[in-house]
Write a protein that holds these residues in place. Structure first.
Motif, PDB file in Angstrom:
ATOM      1  N   SER A  58       0.847  -1.195   0.000  1.00  0.00           N
ATOM      2  CA  SER A  58       0.000   0.000   0.000  1.00  0.00           C
ATOM      3  C   SER A  58       0.885   1.248   0.000  1.00  0.00           C
ATOM      4  O   SER A  58       2.097   1.162   0.235  1.00  0.00           O
ATOM      5  N   ASN A  59       0.278   2.399  -0.239  1.00  0.00           N
ATOM      6  CA  ASN A  59       1.030   3.656  -0.172  1.00  0.00           C
ATOM      7  C   ASN A  59       1.645   3.856   1.207  1.00  0.00           C
ATOM      8  O   ASN A  59       2.767   4.361   1.320  1.00  0.00           O
ATOM      9  N   GLU A  60       0.932   3.479   2.253  1.00  0.00           N
ATOM     10  CA  GLU A  60       1.466   3.615   3.618  1.00  0.00           C
ATOM     11  C   GLU A  60       2.692   2.736   3.817  1.00  0.00           C
ATOM     12  O   GLU A  60       3.674   3.150   4.425  1.00  0.00           O
TER      13      GLU A  60
END
Length: 74
Positions: A58-60
């Motif tokens: 994910s982006n996180e």
């Protein structure tokens, strides 16, 4: 290849790379002029596994990996 924008608004391309001694790393390449290329170790047995891992993050998770990265040295 994965693209993401970090918390500072910088857009990065993220690809798997291999160091000369065989270690697999994530390479963070700024899309436009900005900070230099960065790298972070990846827990992968090979290039294919590393690519699959990067595509699943994910982006996180990519931001966390970028936070742990250092400047590309070679």
């Amino acid at each position: 290849m994965q693209r993401f924008r970090d918390r500072a608004g910088i857009e990065w391309e993220v690809v798997a790379g291999r160091e000369s001694w065989g270690a697999i790393v994530a390479l963070f390449i700024p899309v436009v002029t900005g900070p230099g290329i960065r790298q972070a170790p990846l827990p992968a047995a090979g290039y294919g596994e590393a690519t699959t891992l990067l595509e699943s993050l994910s982006n996180e998770a990519l931001q966390e990996l970028l936070d742990r990265s250092g400047p590309k040295t070679s």
